[in-house]
Design an enzyme around this catalytic site. Structure first.
Site, PDB file in Angstrom:
ATOM      1  N   ASN A  59       2.622   7.600   3.747  1.00 56.95           N
ATOM      2  CA  ASN A  59       2.498   8.500   2.574  1.00 56.95           C
ATOM      3  C   ASN A  59       3.861   8.980   2.068  1.00 56.95           C
ATOM      4  OD1 ASN A  59       0.932  11.682   1.686  1.00 56.95           O
ATOM      5  ND2 ASN A  59       1.074   9.850   0.481  1.00 56.95           N
ATOM      6  N   CYS A 114      -1.581   4.870   2.147  1.00 53.93           N
ATOM      7  CA  CYS A 114      -0.749   3.854   2.811  1.00 53.93           C
ATOM      8  C   CYS A 114      -0.538   4.304   4.255  1.00 53.93           C
ATOM      9  CB  CYS A 114       0.551   3.622   2.060  1.00 53.93           C
ATOM     10  SG  CYS A 114       1.610   5.074   1.904  1.00 53.93           S
ATOM     11  N   CYS A 168       6.186   6.147   0.786  1.00 54.72           N
ATOM     12  CA  CYS A 168       6.708   5.078  -0.085  1.00 54.72           C
ATOM     13  C   CYS A 168       5.688   4.649  -1.136  1.00 54.72           C
ATOM     14  CB  CYS A 168       7.135   3.866   0.740  1.00 54.72           C
ATOM     15  SG  CYS A 168       8.513   4.190   1.869  1.00 54.72           S
ATOM     16  N   ARG A 169       4.631   3.946  -0.702  1.00 52.03           N
ATOM     17  CA  ARG A 169       3.742   3.305  -1.675  1.00 52.03           C
ATOM     18  C   ARG A 169       2.712   4.231  -2.299  1.00 52.03           C
ATOM     19  NH1 ARG A 169       1.902  -1.122   2.500  1.00 52.03           N
ATOM     20  NH2 ARG A 169       2.332   0.681   3.811  1.00 52.03           N
ATOM     21  N   SER A 170       1.976   4.991  -1.447  1.00 52.68           N
ATOM     22  CA  SER A 170       0.894   5.798  -2.045  1.00 52.68           C
ATOM     23  C   SER A 170       1.409   6.947  -2.918  1.00 52.68           C
ATOM     24  CB  SER A 170      -0.112   6.280  -0.989  1.00 52.68           C
ATOM     25  OG  SER A 170       0.495   7.048   0.010  1.00 52.68           O
ATOM     26  N   ASP A 177       4.683  -3.329   2.464  1.00 50.25           N
ATOM     27  CA  ASP A 177       5.377  -2.148   2.973  1.00 50.25           C
ATOM     28  C   ASP A 177       6.884  -2.318   2.760  1.00 50.25           C
ATOM     29  OD1 ASP A 177       6.553  -0.192   4.489  1.00 50.25           O
ATOM     30  OD2 ASP A 177       5.326  -0.536   6.280  1.00 50.25           O
TER      31      ASP A 177
HETATM   32  P1  4NP Z   1       4.474   3.742   3.348  1.00 53.87           P
HETATM   33  O1  4NP Z   1       5.789   3.140   4.059  1.00 53.87           O
HETATM   34  O2  4NP Z   1       3.311   3.452   4.251  1.00 53.87           O
HETATM   35  O3  4NP Z   1       4.409   2.977   2.053  1.00 53.87           O
HETATM   36  O4  4NP Z   1       4.732   5.226   3.156  1.00 53.87           O
HETATM   37  C1  4NP Z   1       6.170   3.473   5.363  1.00 53.87           C
HETATM   38  C2  4NP Z   1       6.791   4.674   5.606  1.00 53.87           C
HETATM   39  C3  4NP Z   1       7.216   4.982   6.888  1.00 53.87           C
HETATM   40  C4  4NP Z   1       7.014   4.075   7.901  1.00 53.87           C
HETATM   41  C5  4NP Z   1       6.375   2.879   7.670  1.00 53.87           C
HETATM   42  C6  4NP Z   1       5.947   2.570   6.381  1.00 53.87           C
HETATM   43  N1  4NP Z   1       7.484   4.378   9.227  1.00 53.87           N
HETATM   44  O5  4NP Z   1       7.407   3.507  10.116  1.00 53.87           O
HETATM   45  O6  4NP Z   1       7.947   5.510   9.462  1.00 53.87           O
END
Ligand code: 4NP
Length: 161
Positions: A15, A12, A17-19, A125
């Site tokens: 790294n 993602c 939240c989703r992955s 996201d």
């Molecule tokens: P992820 O979510 O891609 O599912 O881990 C996010 C985590 C952090 C951020 C964006 C999306 N950020 O902008 O810091």
């Protein structure tokens, strides 16, 4: 008998939240199928912002609600070697997919695709949203990773499973 280990990387943006949730839930499916020796699982982010951090507390708690512990994971950025090491590089959304493809070497053997490829759907996201977003991510990730495992099992030799 020589076993070819399949290696699967979930990717993602951050790294956190989703992955990490996809990694934990997929590993859970793999364990239930008794295939831990045959299938290696990891996750990474296209961005480096959260390198070394544990998953977001909301992802940890969502996983926990479903009996999956992801609290020991540590974020890392997608790197060049991943394109040689992993057979499957699985993107959470279309933007991740294009970032991964932009980073991929000209010649590589990894199967790079969306988690929800059949539906051509994103795992949204959830970072800036409400807690319910994490439940939605869990449901999509649970079904997507289950289907991915069935697909990989079909590709494995009958003697391996
Ligand atoms: P992820 O979510 O891609 O599912 O881990 C996010 C985590 C952090 C951020 C964006 C999306 N950020 O902008 O810091």
């Amino acid at each position: 008998m020589v076993l070819l280990q399949r290696r699967v990387l979930f990717v993602c943006l951050g790294n956190i939240c989703r992955s990490p949730l996809a990694e934990g839930v997929f590993r859970h499916h793999v364990k239930q199928a008794g295939l831990e020796e045959q299938i290696y699982v990891d996750s990474a982010g296209t961005a480096s912002w959260h390198t070394g951090k544990k998953p977001d507390i909301r992802s940890i708690q969502t996983a926990q609600k479903h009996g999956v512990d992801i609290s020991n994971q540590e974020a890392r950025q997608l790197e060049d070697e991943d394109f040689e090491k992993f057979h499957y590089i699985i993107a959470m959304d279309a933007s991740n997919l294009s970032n991964i493809q932009a980073k991929a070497p000209y010649l590589h053997t990894a199967n790079i695709r969306l988690l929800l490829q059949d539906e051509q759907k994103d795992v949204p996201d959830p970072y800036y949203g409400a807690n319910e977003g994490f439940d939605e991510v869990y449901d999509l990730v649970r079904d997507g990773t289950y289907n991915l495992l069935q697909e990989i099992r079909e590709e494995m030799e009958p003697t391996e499973i």
